[in-house]
Design an enzyme around this catalytic site. Sequence first.
Site, PDB file in Angstrom:
ATOM      1  CB  CYS A 106      53.405  20.779 110.401  1.00  0.00           C
ATOM      2  SG  CYS A 106      51.651  21.046 110.613  1.00  0.00           S
ATOM      3  CG  HIS A 149      51.347  17.231 106.124  1.00  0.00           C
ATOM      4  ND1 HIS A 149      52.499  17.064 106.861  1.00  0.00           N
ATOM      5  CD2 HIS A 149      50.709  18.303 106.667  1.00  0.00           C
ATOM      6  CE1 HIS A 149      52.550  18.000 107.809  1.00  0.00           C
ATOM      7  NE2 HIS A 149      51.470  18.765 107.703  1.00  0.00           N
ATOM      8  CD  GLU A 150      47.834  20.095 104.663  1.00  0.00           C
ATOM      9  OE1 GLU A 150      47.056  20.344 105.605  1.00  0.00           O
ATOM     10  OE2 GLU A 150      49.021  20.455 104.662  1.00  0.00           O
ATOM     11  CG  HIS A 153      46.857  18.634 109.464  1.00  0.00           C
ATOM     12  ND1 HIS A 153      47.246  18.838 110.773  1.00  0.00           N
ATOM     13  CD2 HIS A 153      47.873  19.085 108.700  1.00  0.00           C
ATOM     14  CE1 HIS A 153      48.444  19.391 110.789  1.00  0.00           C
ATOM     15  NE2 HIS A 153      48.853  19.549 109.542  1.00  0.00           N
TER      16      HIS A 153
END
Length: 176
Positions: A106, A149-150, A153
């Site tokens: 990341c 993953h996003e 976030h």
Amino acid sequence: MTITWDGPQGKILPVLTAPDTVLSTVGDEVDPADPAVVQLAADLVATMRVSPGCVGLAAPQVGVGAQLFAVDVTGHPKAATTHGAFVLCNAKIIEASRWKAGREGCMSVPDLTGDVKRAGRVVVAATLPGSGEEVTVTTDAFEARALQHEIDHCAGKLFLDRVAGAHAIYQRKVYL
């Protein structure tokens, strides 16, 4: 239906690194028709495109606590299905299957990588910035991992929050 980004030109923004508090804060839902959201979407795409190895970038990584992110895994060797460069607002995973561990890195954790168990196939519901069109993205392999993953976030989570333990965290290799 296409989800490929075709919005305005964006500007390059600085990317925050852990332990910045924005990275651990749940992002607010956004109005996809808001011109500021459309501009932020463009900025995410522009910043992602100039960042070597970057396949996704979320609003919290540029200091904005919002549920908005860009993804583009085109040309990545681990990608099977690709939808090009696209931006999603208020994304939610509605189906997930085929779980397996894989290495992740990341931009907000530049010195480390880690093994994270994620779904190898996902169905994500979201809206597109600008039009506000509701879309469902079905994907697999590396693009599925990037979406998860996003979305993490936007929920205030880093990949480090998902590793099995210290034994699954590695120093990032530096290539000269």
